[in-house]
Scaffold this motif. Structure first.
Motif, PDB file in Angstrom:
ATOM      1  N   GLU A 167       0.806   0.477   5.223  1.00 47.51           N
ATOM      2  CA  GLU A 167       2.056  -0.004   4.638  1.00 47.51           C
ATOM      3  C   GLU A 167       1.811  -0.806   3.362  1.00 47.51           C
ATOM      4  O   GLU A 167       2.531  -0.657   2.375  1.00 47.51           O
ATOM      5  CB  GLU A 167       2.843  -0.836   5.649  1.00 47.51           C
ATOM      6  N   ARG A 181       3.311   0.270  -0.337  1.00 46.97           N
ATOM      7  CA  ARG A 181       4.106  -0.598  -1.215  1.00 46.97           C
ATOM      8  C   ARG A 181       3.482  -0.668  -2.609  1.00 46.97           C
ATOM      9  O   ARG A 181       4.173  -0.580  -3.616  1.00 46.97           O
ATOM     10  CB  ARG A 181       4.233  -2.010  -0.616  1.00 46.97           C
ATOM     11  N   HIS A 182       2.166  -0.824  -2.633  1.00 45.58           N
ATOM     12  CA  HIS A 182       1.450  -0.913  -3.914  1.00 45.58           C
ATOM     13  C   HIS A 182       1.626   0.375  -4.731  1.00 45.58           C
ATOM     14  O   HIS A 182       1.941   0.334  -5.926  1.00 45.58           O
ATOM     15  CB  HIS A 182      -0.033  -1.190  -3.653  1.00 45.58           C
ATOM     16  N   THR A 228       3.892   2.700  -4.425  1.00 43.74           N
ATOM     17  CA  THR A 228       5.291   2.912  -4.780  1.00 43.74           C
ATOM     18  C   THR A 228       5.655   2.113  -6.028  1.00 43.74           C
ATOM     19  O   THR A 228       6.351   2.622  -6.917  1.00 43.74           O
ATOM     20  CB  THR A 228       6.213   2.558  -3.593  1.00 43.74           C
ATOM     21  N   ARG A 229       5.164   0.870  -6.116  1.00 42.74           N
ATOM     22  CA  ARG A 229       5.406   0.077  -7.332  1.00 42.74           C
ATOM     23  C   ARG A 229       4.765   0.759  -8.542  1.00 42.74           C
ATOM     24  O   ARG A 229       5.375   0.861  -9.615  1.00 42.74           O
ATOM     25  CB  ARG A 229       4.862  -1.343  -7.171  1.00 42.74           C
TER      26      ARG A 229
END
Length: 189
Positions: free
Chosen positions: A114, A118-119, A121-122
Motif C-alpha cells: 500500500e 501511494r508513492h 500513484t503520486r
C-alpha cells in the motif's frame, strides 16, 4: 541507459566538447536522466580508447572537441539496428523488498504494498501532469517530442507498477484466506 551510445548519437551531428554533450543529452532526454559531467568525460575517454571518438580540435574557449570516427559511426548504426535486450530480469528493489518482507517478522506485506502504491500513484499523477504540459507546448516546440516520449514511458511504467501492486495485494489476500483454518463448529449447533 546507454550513455555511451547516447554520446555517439549526439556526436553524429558534429564535434562537441564534454559539457555541451552533457547539456545536449539532458535536453534530448527531456531532463529525465541527468548526467554527471564526470560520467561524460569517463565515457568519452573510453570511447576514445576504443577508437570510436577522437579529439578533433579545440574551440575558441580552449575546450577539447570530440568527433565521431568511422568506427564510432559503425557502432552507432549497429546500436540503432539491434533491439534492446531484455534477457535477464533486472534486479528490482521493489520485488526484492516484497519477497523479503514475506518472511520477515513484524512486517505486514500488505502495508508495504500500500505504501508503494501511494508513492507510485503520486508519481503517476505528476508524470501525467508533465505530459499534458509537454503536449500543450509540442506544437510550437518540436524539441518537446523527446521529453514527451520519455514522460509517456514513465506514465506506462507507473501504470504497470500500480497494476502489479494490485495483483500482489489480491494474491496476498487469497493466500492468507487459504491459510486460515476453517471455522470450528460450535457444539450443539
Amino acid at each position: 541507459m546507454s550513455i555511451r551510445h547516447g554520446l555517439l548519437a549526439l556526436l553524429a551531428a558534429g564535434p562537441r566538447y564534454g559539457s555541451r554533450l552533457r547539456t545536449d543529452f539532458e535536453a534530448r532526454s527531456g531532463g529525465t536522466w541527468p548526467l554527471n559531467i564526470g560520467q561524460v568525460y569517463t565515457t568519452l575517454s573510453r570511447l576514445e580508447r576504443d577508437g570510436m571518438v577522437a579529439q578533433d580540435d579545440v574551440d575558441a574557449a580552449g575546450r577539447a572537441l570530440y568527433a565521431l570516427t568511422e568506427a564510432g559511426r559503425a557502432e552507432l548504426r549497429a546500436w540503432y539496428d539491434r533491439p534492446v535486450e531484455r534477457a535477464g530480469p533486472p534486479r528490482d528493489e521493489l520485488a526484492i523488498k516484497l519477497v523479503m518482507a514475506l518472511g520477515a517478522d513484524g512486517v505486514d506485506v500488505r502495508e508495504v504494498v500500500e505504501a508503494q502504491r501511494r508513492h507510485v500513484t503520486r508519481a503517476l499523477h505528476d508524470h501525467v501532469r508533465q505530459r499534458a504540459e509537454a503536449l500543450a507546448r509540442a506544437p510550437e516546440h518540436p524539441e518537446e517530442m523527446a521529453r514527451l516520449l520519455v514522460l509517456e514511458q514513465l506514465v506506462f511504467q507507473a501504470e504497470a507498477e500500480v497494476r502489479w501492486l494490485e495483483h500482489c495485494e489480491a494474491r496476498l489476500l487469497r493466500f492468507t484466506r487459504e491459510e486460515e483454518p476453517p471455522p470450528q463448529e460450535q457444539p450443539g449447533a
